[in-house]
Design a protein around this motif. Structure first.
Motif, PDB file in Angstrom:
ATOM      1  N   GLN A 131       2.246 -24.291  16.854  1.00 22.43           N
ATOM      2  CA  GLN A 131       2.868 -24.655  15.592  1.00 22.43           C
ATOM      3  C   GLN A 131       2.030 -24.079  14.464  1.00 22.43           C
ATOM      4  O   GLN A 131       0.808 -24.022  14.550  1.00 22.43           O
ATOM      5  N   LEU A 132       2.682 -23.632  13.397  1.00 24.53           N
ATOM      6  CA  LEU A 132       1.959 -23.110  12.250  1.00 24.53           C
ATOM      7  C   LEU A 132       2.751 -23.341  10.982  1.00 24.53           C
ATOM      8  O   LEU A 132       3.922 -23.665  11.015  1.00 24.53           O
ATOM      9  N   ARG A 133       2.068 -23.168   9.873  1.00 26.37           N
ATOM     10  CA  ARG A 133       2.695 -23.260   8.563  1.00 26.37           C
ATOM     11  C   ARG A 133       2.638 -21.877   7.938  1.00 26.37           C
ATOM     12  O   ARG A 133       1.628 -21.203   7.995  1.00 26.37           O
ATOM     13  N   SER A 134       3.752 -21.482   7.347  1.00 21.14           N
ATOM     14  CA  SER A 134       3.837 -20.147   6.760  1.00 21.14           C
ATOM     15  C   SER A 134       4.453 -20.238   5.377  1.00 21.14           C
ATOM     16  O   SER A 134       5.329 -21.066   5.133  1.00 21.14           O
ATOM     17  N   ASP A 135       3.998 -19.365   4.489  1.00 22.11           N
ATOM     18  CA  ASP A 135       4.703 -19.258   3.215  1.00 22.11           C
ATOM     19  C   ASP A 135       5.876 -18.302   3.397  1.00 22.11           C
ATOM     20  O   ASP A 135       6.039 -17.688   4.455  1.00 22.11           O
ATOM     21  N   LYS A 136       6.718 -18.178   2.387  1.00 18.63           N
ATOM     22  CA  LYS A 136       7.944 -17.381   2.529  1.00 18.63           C
ATOM     23  C   LYS A 136       7.661 -15.904   2.784  1.00 18.63           C
ATOM     24  O   LYS A 136       8.481 -15.203   3.341  1.00 18.63           O
ATOM     25  N   TYR A 137       6.489 -15.422   2.416  1.00 12.25           N
ATOM     26  CA  TYR A 137       6.182 -14.001   2.581  1.00 12.25           C
ATOM     27  C   TYR A 137       5.869 -13.625   4.025  1.00 12.25           C
ATOM     28  O   TYR A 137       6.069 -12.487   4.411  1.00 12.25           O
ATOM     29  N   ALA A 138       5.381 -14.578   4.807  1.00 10.51           N
ATOM     30  CA  ALA A 138       4.991 -14.265   6.186  1.00 10.51           C
ATOM     31  C   ALA A 138       5.965 -14.794   7.226  1.00 10.51           C
ATOM     32  O   ALA A 138       5.820 -14.489   8.405  1.00 10.51           O
TER      33      ALA A 138
END
Length: 169
Positions: A131-138
Motif C-alpha cells: 500500500q502507498l500514498r501518491s500525489d496526482k503527479y505520480a
C-alpha cells in the motif's frame, strides 16, 4: 547500469549525513519527499533501540565502501513500514533523484530509477499487500505498475489530489 541497494543504518552517522545532503540538494524541486525520509532517519538515529518495522534504502551507483555513502551517487531513496503480524507493507516514500527523473527530459542521465526501487520492494515483500500514498503527479506511474486506487484522501492541500493505492503480490 550496475547499482547497489543499501539499507540505512540508523547507528551510522554517515548514513544520516548522506540523507541530509540529499535533502539539501533535492529539495529545490517541487513534489520532492526526501524531507520525510530525512525526518524519519533523524528520529530512528535518536532512538536507543533499533526499529525493525521501518526501513530506509538507498539505490546508489556506489559499488563499495557502503559504510560511508557518497550522496552524489545516490539515485533514489525509499522507506517502507511493515507492521508486526500484518500482511500489509506500506511504502511510505519512494523518491528518485529529481535530477534524473522523467521531468529532466533530455538531460536525464539515468532511467527506470523508480521502477528499480519498486521491483526491489516487490521482491523483498512477495506475498504481501503493498500500500502507498501518491500525489496526482505520480499516480499514473503506480497504476502502470499494477497498483489500483482504492481511496482518495480528504482534506488535501489546495490544488493537490492524493490517493491510496495498493497491490496484492
Amino acid at each position: 547500469h550496475e547499482v547497489s541497494l543499501v539499507q540505512f543504518d540508523a547507528a551510522n552517522k554517515a548514513d544520516v549525513e548522506a540523507i541530509q545532503q540529499t535533502f539539501e540538494e533535492w529539495s529545490i524541486f517541487d513534489n520532492c519527499f526526501v524531507e520525510l525520509i530525512r525526518d524519519i532517519a533523524n528520529w530512528l538515529h535518536g532512538l536507543a533501540k533499533p526499529q525493525k518495522d521501518r526501513k530506509i534504502f538507498f539505490l546508489t551507483n556506489q559499488q563499495y565502501g557502503f559504510e560511508k555513502l557518497n550522496p552524489s551517487e545516490i539515485l533514489g531513496e525509499f522507506m517502507v513500514w511493515k507492521p508486526r503480524r500484518s500482511n500489509k507493507v506500506e511504502v511510505e516514500v519512494l523518491q528518485a533523484n529529481p535530477f534524473h527523473n522523467y521531468d529532466a527530459g533530455e538531460y536525464r542521465q539515468y532511467t527506470k530509477i523508480g521502477q528499480s526501487m519498486l521491483d526491489e520492494i516487490k521482491e523483498q515483500y512477495a506475498g504481501k499487500i503493498l500500500q502507498l500514498r501518491s500525489d496526482k503527479y505520480a499516480t499514473g506511474f503506480y497504476e502502470k505498475n499494477g497498483y489500483k486506487v482504492f481511496a482518495q484522501i480528504e482534506n488535501c492541500p489546495p490544488g493537490t489530489i492524493d490517493y491510496f493505492l495498493k497491490k496484492e503480490l
